[in-house]
Design an enzyme around this catalytic site. Structure first.
Site, PDB file in Angstrom:
ATOM      1  N   PRO A 140       0.791  -1.226   0.000  1.00  0.00           N
ATOM      2  CA  PRO A 140       0.000   0.000   0.000  1.00  0.00           C
ATOM      3  C   PRO A 140       0.826   1.281   0.000  1.00  0.00           C
ATOM      4  CG  PRO A 140      -0.150  -1.110   2.123  1.00  0.00           C
ATOM      5  CD  PRO A 140       0.514  -2.063   1.173  1.00  0.00           C
ATOM      6  N   ASN A 141       0.302   2.248  -0.727  1.00  0.00           N
ATOM      7  CA  ASN A 141       0.833   3.620  -0.818  1.00  0.00           C
ATOM      8  C   ASN A 141       2.112   3.744  -1.639  1.00  0.00           C
ATOM      9  OD1 ASN A 141      -1.263   4.742   0.873  1.00  0.00           O
ATOM     10  ND2 ASN A 141      -0.257   3.698   2.567  1.00  0.00           N
ATOM     11  N   ARG A 172       4.911  11.001  -2.513  1.00  0.00           N
ATOM     12  CA  ARG A 172       4.698  10.669  -1.108  1.00  0.00           C
ATOM     13  C   ARG A 172       5.961  10.899  -0.290  1.00  0.00           C
ATOM     14  NH1 ARG A 172       4.729   4.537   1.191  1.00  0.00           N
ATOM     15  NH2 ARG A 172       4.004   5.055   3.273  1.00  0.00           N
ATOM     16  N   TYR A 177      11.109   8.770   1.149  1.00  0.00           N
ATOM     17  CA  TYR A 177      11.060   7.701   0.150  1.00  0.00           C
ATOM     18  C   TYR A 177      11.716   8.044  -1.180  1.00  0.00           C
ATOM     19  CZ  TYR A 177       7.781   5.723   3.503  1.00  0.00           C
ATOM     20  OH  TYR A 177       7.210   5.222   4.650  1.00  0.00           O
ATOM     21  N   ASN A 222       8.202  -5.528  -1.038  1.00  0.00           N
ATOM     22  CA  ASN A 222       8.112  -4.392  -0.120  1.00  0.00           C
ATOM     23  C   ASN A 222       6.650  -4.335   0.332  1.00  0.00           C
ATOM     24  OD1 ASN A 222       7.940  -2.054   1.314  1.00  0.00           O
ATOM     25  ND2 ASN A 222       8.992  -0.763  -0.186  1.00  0.00           N
ATOM     26  N   ALA A 260       3.181  -0.719   4.673  1.00  0.00           N
ATOM     27  CA  ALA A 260       2.723  -0.774   6.071  1.00  0.00           C
ATOM     28  C   ALA A 260       2.265  -2.174   6.482  1.00  0.00           C
ATOM     29  CB  ALA A 260       1.607   0.238   6.290  1.00  0.00           C
ATOM     30  N   HIS A 316       4.211  -4.410   9.024  1.00  0.00           N
ATOM     31  CA  HIS A 316       4.077  -4.360  10.474  1.00  0.00           C
ATOM     32  C   HIS A 316       2.749  -4.924  10.974  1.00  0.00           C
ATOM     33  CE1 HIS A 316       7.302  -1.682   9.419  1.00  0.00           C
ATOM     34  NE2 HIS A 316       6.472  -0.844   8.835  1.00  0.00           N
ATOM     35  N   ASP A 325       1.582 -15.485   5.929  1.00  0.00           N
ATOM     36  CA  ASP A 325       1.119 -16.860   5.747  1.00  0.00           C
ATOM     37  C   ASP A 325       1.072 -17.243   4.268  1.00  0.00           C
ATOM     38  OD1 ASP A 325       0.929 -17.313   8.447  1.00  0.00           O
ATOM     39  OD2 ASP A 325      -1.250 -17.163   8.549  1.00  0.00           O
ATOM     40  N   GLU A 384      13.049  -9.169   1.381  1.00  0.00           N
ATOM     41  CA  GLU A 384      12.221  -8.053   1.868  1.00  0.00           C
ATOM     42  C   GLU A 384      12.993  -6.755   1.623  1.00  0.00           C
ATOM     43  OE1 GLU A 384      11.399  -8.475   6.041  1.00  0.00           O
ATOM     44  OE2 GLU A 384      10.568  -6.448   6.219  1.00  0.00           O
ATOM     45  N   HIS A 395      12.861  -2.418   1.977  1.00  0.00           N
ATOM     46  CA  HIS A 395      12.254  -1.155   2.415  1.00  0.00           C
ATOM     47  C   HIS A 395      13.110  -0.013   1.903  1.00  0.00           C
ATOM     48  CE1 HIS A 395       9.429  -3.262   4.870  1.00  0.00           C
ATOM     49  NE2 HIS A 395      10.430  -4.006   5.313  1.00  0.00           N
ATOM     50  N   LEU A 396      12.460   0.965   1.345  1.00  0.00           N
ATOM     51  CA  LEU A 396      13.189   2.129   0.833  1.00  0.00           C
ATOM     52  C   LEU A 396      13.826   2.908   1.987  1.00  0.00           C
ATOM     53  CD1 LEU A 396      10.342   3.139  -1.574  1.00  0.00           C
ATOM     54  CD2 LEU A 396      12.567   2.280  -2.279  1.00  0.00           C
ATOM     55  N   SER A 397      13.072   3.071   3.053  1.00  0.00           N
ATOM     56  CA  SER A 397      13.561   3.842   4.199  1.00  0.00           C
ATOM     57  C   SER A 397      14.226   2.921   5.213  1.00  0.00           C
ATOM     58  CB  SER A 397      12.392   4.584   4.851  1.00  0.00           C
ATOM     59  OG  SER A 397      11.484   3.660   5.442  1.00  0.00           O
ATOM     60  N   ARG A 419      13.228   4.935  12.391  1.00  0.00           N
ATOM     61  CA  ARG A 419      11.919   5.615  12.403  1.00  0.00           C
ATOM     62  C   ARG A 419      11.113   5.199  13.641  1.00  0.00           C
ATOM     63  NH1 ARG A 419       9.220   4.955   6.746  1.00  0.00           N
ATOM     64  NH2 ARG A 419       8.004   6.699   7.571  1.00  0.00           N
ATOM     65  N   ARG A 474       7.548   0.649  13.448  1.00  0.00           N
ATOM     66  CA  ARG A 474       8.101   0.158  12.171  1.00  0.00           C
ATOM     67  C   ARG A 474       9.268  -0.811  12.383  1.00  0.00           C
ATOM     68  NH1 ARG A 474       5.584   3.538   8.319  1.00  0.00           N
ATOM     69  NH2 ARG A 474       5.156   5.565   9.235  1.00  0.00           N
TER      70      ARG A 474
HETATM   71  C1  DQA Z   1       8.244   1.079   3.759  1.00  0.00           C
HETATM   72  C2  DQA Z   1       8.331   1.289   5.269  1.00  0.00           C
HETATM   73  C3  DQA Z   1       6.988   1.064   5.932  1.00  0.00           C
HETATM   74  O1  DQA Z   1       7.085   1.281   7.346  1.00  0.00           O
HETATM   75  C4  DQA Z   1       5.962   2.041   5.376  1.00  0.00           C
HETATM   76  O2  DQA Z   1       4.695   1.799   5.938  1.00  0.00           O
HETATM   77  C5  DQA Z   1       5.910   2.015   3.890  1.00  0.00           C
HETATM   78  C6  DQA Z   1       7.156   1.943   3.135  1.00  0.00           C
HETATM   79  C7  DQA Z   1       9.574   1.455   3.044  1.00  0.00           C
HETATM   80  O3  DQA Z   1       9.723   1.077   1.898  1.00  0.00           O
HETATM   81  O4  DQA Z   1      10.417   2.135   3.624  1.00  0.00           O
HETATM   82  O5  DQA Z   1       4.849   2.153   3.289  1.00  0.00           O
HETATM   83  O6  DQA Z   1       7.978  -0.277   3.494  1.00  0.00           O
END
Ligand code: DQA
Length: 150
Positions: free
Chosen positions: A10-11, A18, A23, A75, A78, A81, A88, A99, A101-103, A108, A112
């Site tokens: 998501p997002n 964003r 990011y 990725n 959210a 978490h 599953d 896995e 994550h950009l950040s 943070r 997270r």
């Molecule tokens: C994220 C980190 C997550 O905590 C956050 O909710 C995201 C992006 C990252 O790529 O850093 O949507 O997965």
């Protein structure tokens, strides 16, 4: 040649607009194109899928079991978490994944810091921005070559 699947939660469709300070300025399309170019150069094919809906991500993972996907790069956004369901699904298909994550999630908020995925992933990359996807593709290609005995 193997088929890789890059899955974004998501997002992440809003990358570029964003929270660019967190990011980066690149769009998801640009990051996917970069990851795909890396996959192609390594002799592989990269499919990608983004959704804001948990069930769609779960269903895409289920489909990966049947469509010849050999390795996933995920990725979960959210859902990292929160989503036992997506965890599953990955366990159910028993496909290896990295896995990403950009950040740097550990720099943070504390909510997270916990991931439902890291302990079942081959490995994890965080805090390297879009380069993380590209690095994950390279690591996946190395793994696949080892597996193929090359
Ligand atoms: C994220 C980190 C997550 O905590 C956050 O909710 C995201 C992006 C990252 O790529 O850093 O949507 O997965």
């Amino acid at each position: 040649m193997a088929r890789l699947l890059l899955l974004n939660g998501p997002n992440l469709n809003l990358l570029g607009q964003r929270e660019p300070e967190t990011y980066g300025a690149a769009t998801l399309e640009a990051l996917v194109a970069r990851a795909r170019a890396t996959a192609t150069a390594a002799g592989h094919e990269l499919a990608d899928f983004q959704s804001n809906a948990e069930h769609e991500l779960v269903e895409r993972v289920h489909a990966a079991r049947k469509d010849g996907t050999a390795f996933l790069i995920v990725n979960p956004g959210a859902f990292t978490h929160t989503s036992i369901a997506l965890r599953d699904a990955l366990l159910a298909v028993a496909l290896p994944f990295i896995e990403v994550h950009l950040s740097n999630v550990f720099a943070r908020e504390t909510f997270r810091h916990h991931s439902y995925f890291t302990d079942i992933a081959v490995g994890a990359i965080f805090g390297l921005g879009g380069a993380g996807y590209e690095l994950a593709v390279r690591a996946a290609a190395e793994r696949l070559a080892v597996r193929a005995g090359r």
